[in-house]
Write an enzyme that holds these catalytic residues in place. Sequence first.
Site, PDB file in Angstrom:
ATOM      1  N   ASP A 144       0.833  -1.196   0.000  1.00 46.87           N
ATOM      2  CA  ASP A 144       0.000   0.000   0.000  1.00 46.87           C
ATOM      3  C   ASP A 144       0.877   1.258   0.000  1.00 46.87           C
ATOM      4  O   ASP A 144       1.888   1.329   0.712  1.00 46.87           O
ATOM      5  CB  ASP A 144      -0.899  -0.019   1.240  1.00 46.87           C
ATOM      6  CG  ASP A 144      -1.891   1.118   1.266  1.00 46.87           C
ATOM      7  OD1 ASP A 144      -2.748   1.155   0.360  1.00 46.87           O
ATOM      8  OD2 ASP A 144      -1.825   1.953   2.185  1.00 46.87           O
ATOM      9  N   GLU A 148      14.698 -15.286   0.467  1.00 46.72           N
ATOM     10  CA  GLU A 148      15.042 -16.301   1.461  1.00 46.72           C
ATOM     11  C   GLU A 148      14.137 -17.533   1.331  1.00 46.72           C
ATOM     12  O   GLU A 148      14.438 -18.583   1.905  1.00 46.72           O
ATOM     13  CB  GLU A 148      14.892 -15.726   2.878  1.00 46.72           C
ATOM     14  CG  GLU A 148      15.891 -14.637   3.233  1.00 46.72           C
ATOM     15  CD  GLU A 148      15.582 -13.972   4.565  1.00 46.72           C
ATOM     16  OE1 GLU A 148      16.295 -13.028   4.931  1.00 46.72           O
ATOM     17  OE2 GLU A 148      14.612 -14.403   5.239  1.00 46.72           O
TER      18      GLU A 148
END
Length: 579
Positions: free
Chosen positions: A226, A275
Site C-alpha cells: 500500500d 530467502e
Amino acid sequence: MTTHPTSARPSDAPDRSADAAQRGADADWWRQAAVYQIYPRSFADGRGDGMGDFRGIISRVPYLRQLGIDAVWLSPFYPSALADGGYDVDDYRDVDPRIGTLEEFDELVAELHGVGIKVIVDIVPNHSSDRHEWFREALESPRGSNARRRYIFRDGRGENGQLPPADWESVFGGPAWTQVPDGQWYLHSFAKEQPDFNWEHPEVREDFLRTLRFWSDRGVDGFRIDVAHGLSKDLAEDLPSKAELEEIPKDGNHPLWDRDEVHEIYAEWRKVFDEYDPPRIGVAEAWVETAQRRAKYASPKGLGQAFSFDLLEADFEAEDFRRIVSDNLAQSAETGSSSTWVLSNHDVVRHATRYGLPPRDGRPGKQGVEWIMAGGPEDEIDRELGLRRARAATLFELALPGSAYLYQGEELGLHEVVDILDDQRQDPAFWRSAPGDRGKDGLGRDGCRVPLPWTRDGSSFGFGEDGSHLPQPDWFAEYSVEGEEGLEGSTLEMYRAALARRRELQTDETLTWDEELCRGEVLGFERPGGWLNVTNFGDSPVAVPEGDVLVTSAELESGPDGQRMLPGAATVWLRRPQR
C-alpha cells in the site's frame, strides 16, 4: 439485468489441486496470474455479526476454485479501529478479532493452497494506526525521544507553535498535521488516525522485515504494498507551503512522494523475499507520474511488479486501449517484470458504473481523486451500456499477456452503490469532503465496498445471518451469485468461462496486433497458438473473422449472407483455424 450467451464451459471448473505442488515450485507463477482481491469485511460473514471474516471466506473457497482464479489478495485484516477501512493498522502481526484469529488465517491459507490458489496479503508501511503501541508510546514520550523519531513529529510555527509546521492537506482532505497535547505536531498523509512512519529510523525498517518473515513463514506467497511510493520523505527544516509543494515535480526528488531512495527499502525487502523457495512476490501500489517511474518499483531487485492503473483511468476507446497496452508491454520488456491489468479495486468506482457515465473532459475513469472516488449522479448512469462495456473490457483484459487483478463482485457485474445515507457511510474521504460537494464528487469509496450478494433474498442477500455493515440495495438480488449461477450469458458464467479458457490458452507473454482488424473502433490481437481477441469499442456491429468462438461478452449477430457480426461494446475470443 441483460444477459448474453457465452460459449459452453466445462460442467465444473478444473480441479487444480492435482498440479498445485508443481505450480507451487514455479517461481514465475505470478507473471500471468489471475488475482482476485477480497475485501475481507465485505466478502462473506461466517459469524453472523454483519462483518465479513475468515470463516466466511473459508466457506466460499469452493466458489473461488470454481471461478478459476490463481491467487487471492486479501485487503487488510489486521486489528484496526477502521478509521480507513482497515488501512489504519494497530498490529501488523495479528488478526482483528472481528475477522478471525491467526489459527483461522492458517486454516484459510491451507484451504486455498489445497485447491491451488496462492495467497497475497496487504502490507501498509507508510503509516500505522494511532492505536499502534509505538504511537501510543510516542505520545507518552518527550520531544526528541526515540519513540517520537519512529514517526514524523515537528514543532509548530508561530510564536507559541500554535500553527502546523506547514499548510499541507492530507489525501483525504483537511490538514495533514495534527497537534498533540504537548504542542508538537505529527504528519499524516491520510487520516489523522494514520500517523506516517519515519523510514529513516532503523527500528521501522527492521520491524517491517520481521513482519514480512512472519507472514511468509505462515505460507503467504506475496505482498501487495500500500502507498509504496510514499515511504521515503525529505522534510527540510523550512518546509514548503502547499502551493510550493504542488509545483515540485514528482521525479525522484519530491519531498513526500516517489523519492528515489524508497528503492533502497525495497532492495532490503527483496533479500527477504528471496530467502524463501519459491521467492515471495511483491506488487507495488505506486501512483506515480510516468511509466518510467513505475518501472523502478517493478525491478527484479525490488518488489518485482507494480500496478498499472492506465486501463482503469482510460476511456472505453480503441485508441486509448491500444496505446496503453503497447506502452505497458514495452515497459515490462525493459524491466523484466510482467504487465499488470486493473479495471476495478476497493479504491475506485466499479468499472460497470464508470463506463455507464457520460465522459467528463473525455476521461470518465479519472477526474482527479474526487471524481474517481465518486460515482456520479445516479440519474446519469446508463447501467446497461456500462455493463456491456465492462464485460467487453474484462474479456479484453483477460486476453492480454501479464497478470490480471480482479475485484470481488466484478464477476457479478456489480455497479457502484451510490444511494447510501450520510450517517451510514464509513469512508474518511466522504467525511473530509465539503458538505456541498457530497453527492457530486465527495461520495468516497463505500459504494464499491458494499458486502457481496450471494443469494436472491435474506437479510443480507446471503452475506451473513444478521445484515451487513453497509446497506445493500434491492437490485442486488438480480446480481447475486444465486441469481447468476448456471444462467447462460450471466456475467458470472462469462468470467468462469473466460478464466477457464485463459488458463488453457496462456503461453508466452506476447501479442501481435492484427492490423486488418485494428480499424476505427475495433481492436484485434493474436496470442501465440492462434488465440484471437476482437473488441468492438463502437456502436455498430462489425464482421467477425473465421475461427471457433471460445467466449463472448455479448451474443453474436447475423449479418448479410449469414456473416457473423460482433455488436457494439462487445468482445469475442476466437481460435483461428490452423494455417
